[in-house]
Design a protein around this motif. Structure first.
Motif, PDB file in Angstrom:
ATOM      1  N   GLY A 173       0.845  -1.014  -0.126  1.00 10.21           N
ATOM      2  CA  GLY A 173       0.008   0.036  -0.069  1.00 10.21           C
ATOM      3  C   GLY A 173       0.778   1.273   0.057  1.00 10.21           C
ATOM      4  O   GLY A 173       0.135   2.394   0.373  1.00 10.21           O
ATOM      5  N   VAL A 174       2.199   1.163  -0.479  1.00 12.65           N
ATOM      6  CA  VAL A 174       3.006   2.298  -0.462  1.00 12.65           C
ATOM      7  C   VAL A 174       2.795   3.026  -1.835  1.00 12.65           C
ATOM      8  O   VAL A 174       2.736   2.193  -2.908  1.00 12.65           O
ATOM      9  CB  VAL A 174       4.290   2.010  -0.174  1.00 12.65           C
ATOM     10  N   PRO A 233      -7.339   2.542  -7.258  1.00 18.53           N
ATOM     11  CA  PRO A 233      -7.046   2.550  -5.765  1.00 18.53           C
ATOM     12  C   PRO A 233      -6.420   3.903  -5.492  1.00 18.53           C
ATOM     13  O   PRO A 233      -5.095   3.799  -5.427  1.00 18.53           O
ATOM     14  CB  PRO A 233      -6.472   1.211  -5.400  1.00 18.53           C
ATOM     15  N   LEU A 234      -7.113   4.924  -4.982  1.00 15.12           N
ATOM     16  CA  LEU A 234      -6.672   6.093  -4.920  1.00 15.12           C
ATOM     17  C   LEU A 234      -5.542   6.122  -3.839  1.00 15.12           C
ATOM     18  O   LEU A 234      -4.545   6.903  -3.646  1.00 15.12           O
ATOM     19  CB  LEU A 234      -7.689   7.226  -4.513  1.00 15.12           C
ATOM     20  N   GLU A 235      -5.499   5.247  -2.813  1.00  8.50           N
ATOM     21  CA  GLU A 235      -4.581   5.078  -1.820  1.00  8.50           C
ATOM     22  C   GLU A 235      -3.202   4.988  -2.178  1.00  8.50           C
ATOM     23  O   GLU A 235      -2.329   4.998  -1.481  1.00  8.50           O
ATOM     24  CB  GLU A 235      -5.191   4.074  -0.675  1.00  8.50           C
ATOM     25  N   LEU A 236      -3.013   4.519  -3.530  1.00  7.10           N
ATOM     26  CA  LEU A 236      -1.724   4.373  -4.127  1.00  7.10           C
ATOM     27  C   LEU A 236      -1.140   5.306  -4.795  1.00  7.10           C
ATOM     28  O   LEU A 236      -0.109   5.243  -5.527  1.00  7.10           O
ATOM     29  CB  LEU A 236      -1.811   2.997  -5.016  1.00  7.10           C
ATOM     30  N   ARG A 286      -1.403   8.791  -9.918  1.00  9.78           N
ATOM     31  CA  ARG A 286      -0.598   7.610 -10.011  1.00  9.78           C
ATOM     32  C   ARG A 286       0.426   7.449  -9.090  1.00  9.78           C
ATOM     33  O   ARG A 286       0.598   8.371  -8.254  1.00  9.78           O
ATOM     34  CB  ARG A 286       0.125   7.557 -11.326  1.00  9.78           C
ATOM     35  N   TYR A 287       0.998   6.283  -8.946  1.00 10.81           N
ATOM     36  CA  TYR A 287       2.054   6.006  -7.817  1.00 10.81           C
ATOM     37  C   TYR A 287       3.679   6.686  -8.325  1.00 10.81           C
ATOM     38  O   TYR A 287       3.637   7.030  -9.643  1.00 10.81           O
ATOM     39  CB  TYR A 287       2.224   4.731  -7.477  1.00 10.81           C
ATOM     40  N   SER A 288       4.346   6.974  -7.367  1.00  7.86           N
ATOM     41  CA  SER A 288       5.635   7.559  -7.700  1.00  7.86           C
ATOM     42  C   SER A 288       6.360   6.306  -8.436  1.00  7.86           C
ATOM     43  O   SER A 288       6.708   5.271  -7.767  1.00  7.86           O
ATOM     44  CB  SER A 288       6.167   8.314  -6.448  1.00  7.86           C
ATOM     45  N   GLN A 317       7.296   8.120   0.755  1.00  2.98           N
ATOM     46  CA  GLN A 317       7.639   6.899   1.691  1.00  2.98           C
ATOM     47  C   GLN A 317       6.565   6.388   2.513  1.00  2.98           C
ATOM     48  O   GLN A 317       7.218   5.766   3.434  1.00  2.98           O
ATOM     49  CB  GLN A 317       9.070   7.435   2.288  1.00  2.98           C
ATOM     50  N   SER A 318       5.527   6.715   2.427  1.00  4.89           N
ATOM     51  CA  SER A 318       4.167   6.611   3.410  1.00  4.89           C
ATOM     52  C   SER A 318       4.567   6.636   4.973  1.00  4.89           C
ATOM     53  O   SER A 318       3.860   5.977   5.953  1.00  4.89           O
ATOM     54  CB  SER A 318       3.870   5.108   3.201  1.00  4.89           C
TER      55      SER A 318
END
Length: 360
Positions: A173-174, A233-236, A286-288, A317-318
């Motif tokens: 989930g990071v 999944p917006l949490e990502l 999007r994720y990094s 880095q969450s």
């Protein structure tokens, strides 16, 4: 009985923080970079955490293998053994010598040698269990894999049972595409008393890289209005974490590099264009890419003509929103310690998996 941890190559404590949240006690911290040790101590005090029982050791891990060792580590481990506690060693030796984008010097490089030193330290001090973290190059590059397999063979011969896996941070989930090798070892006599299999994916939200199966957005012209996607999944996503950590109000919000050459270059790179080696612009939804801020790699804010701030990098880095770095730290040191660190949710997931395994 407690689960206590001796931490090596601790940086500013991202890996340790995850283990601590999972219920382990950090009793010993070793880190050679003085600025990182100060940041570790600073952040702990800000979050109300106590100082490690055996303090901060600002020296090389190789000191614990030399004849000059004053016996402090030996005595500390012995104290915990006598108290009936389970002793764990955790550490991720510096890895540019194994990194695909790094020096590629391998086992003979200045940093590459530290992986062997860490393994020698495990063999010498015999913790009940350990975690070894490193880059995917150690797993996927043939000559580095041979070295890694040698280290594993030595640990097996020293009486440890081993489990390893190449894990992507997105699985926990990071909001970041970052592959890392995690090797978990446990003394054989303890292993024989545990009647369950070690399961890596117990706490993975997106196991087996399922996060990549979504239709993530590609590039968009810089400054363009975008709709929030409903199928992802917006949490990502970068945007979710920037909001979650309130990066615009964070104490490290203004800690970012300002270019000497002006803004021109920052205005022509599309949002989400991460194809270049150096200038990569993040995408809001999007994720990094991997949080690596050295070797001329520059990550740009999705909607602003500037580099990302330390607060934004820590969100990627969450890390918890109340984690901060001292303003006295140099920008170079800030981004180095952030980029080197193990993502917090990654660490927490691994720690909970190990905690469950050791429960009996």
């Amino acid at each position: 009985m407690s689960n206590v941890i001796f931490s090596f190559f601790s940086g500013s404590g991202f890996l340790d923080l995850g283990f601590e949240k999972a219920g382990f006690e950090i009793v010993f911290v070793n880190e050679i970079e003085n600025q990182f040790i100060k940041a570790y101590d600073f952040s702990r005090k800000k979050m109300g955490h106590s100082e490690p029982k055996y303090g901060y050791q600002a020296n090389s891990i190789e000191d614990y293998l030399s004849n000059q060792d004053d016996g402090y580590l030996h005595e500390s481990v012995r104290n915990e053994n006598l108290a009936g506690n389970l002793v764990g060693f955790i550490g991720g030796p510096p890895c540019p010598d194994f990194s695909v984008g790094g020096k590629n010097a391998g086992r003979t490089g200045e940093n590459g040698k530290l992986s062997r030193s860490y393994v020698e330290c495990i063999k010498k001090y015999k913790p009940d269990w350990f975690v070894f973290e490193n880059v995917k190059g150690l797993w996927r590059t043939k000559k580095h894999r041979e070295f890694y397999d040698e280290l594993k063979k030595e640990l097996l011969e020293s009486g440890y049972e081993l489990n390893d896996r190449l894990i992507n941070s997105l699985e926990f989930g990071v909001p970041q595409d970052r592959d890392r090798v995690i090797l978990f070892g446990i003394k054989r006599e303890l292993y024989k008393n545990i009647d369950k299999k070690f399961c890596w994916d117990s706490y993975m939200k997106y196991p087996n890289k399922s996060a990549f199966s979504y239709e993530w957005p590609d590039k968009s012209p810089f400054g363009q209005e975008l709709e929030v996607p409903s199928t992802l999944p917006l949490e990502l996503t970068v945007d979710y974490w920037f909001n979650k950590n309130k990066v615009n109000q964070h104490p490290n919000k203004d800690h970012h590099f300002t270019p000497r050459a002006g803004l021109a270059k920052f205005l022509v790179i599309d949002e989400g264009d991460t194809s270049k080696k150096s200038y990569k612009r993040l995408h809001r939804y999007r994720y990094s890419p991997t949080a690596a801020y050295g070797n001329n790699e520059v990550h740009l804010h999705p909607t602003k003509p500037r580099r990302i701030s330390a607060a934004e990098a820590m969100a990627i880095q969450s890390l918890p929103s109340d984690f901060e770095l001292p303003s006295s730290m140099t920008l170079s040191a800030m981004f180095k310690t952030i980029g080197n660190g193990v993502p917090y949710l990654f660490s927490y997931g691994i720690a909970k998996t190990i905690k469950d395994y050791l429960k009996d």
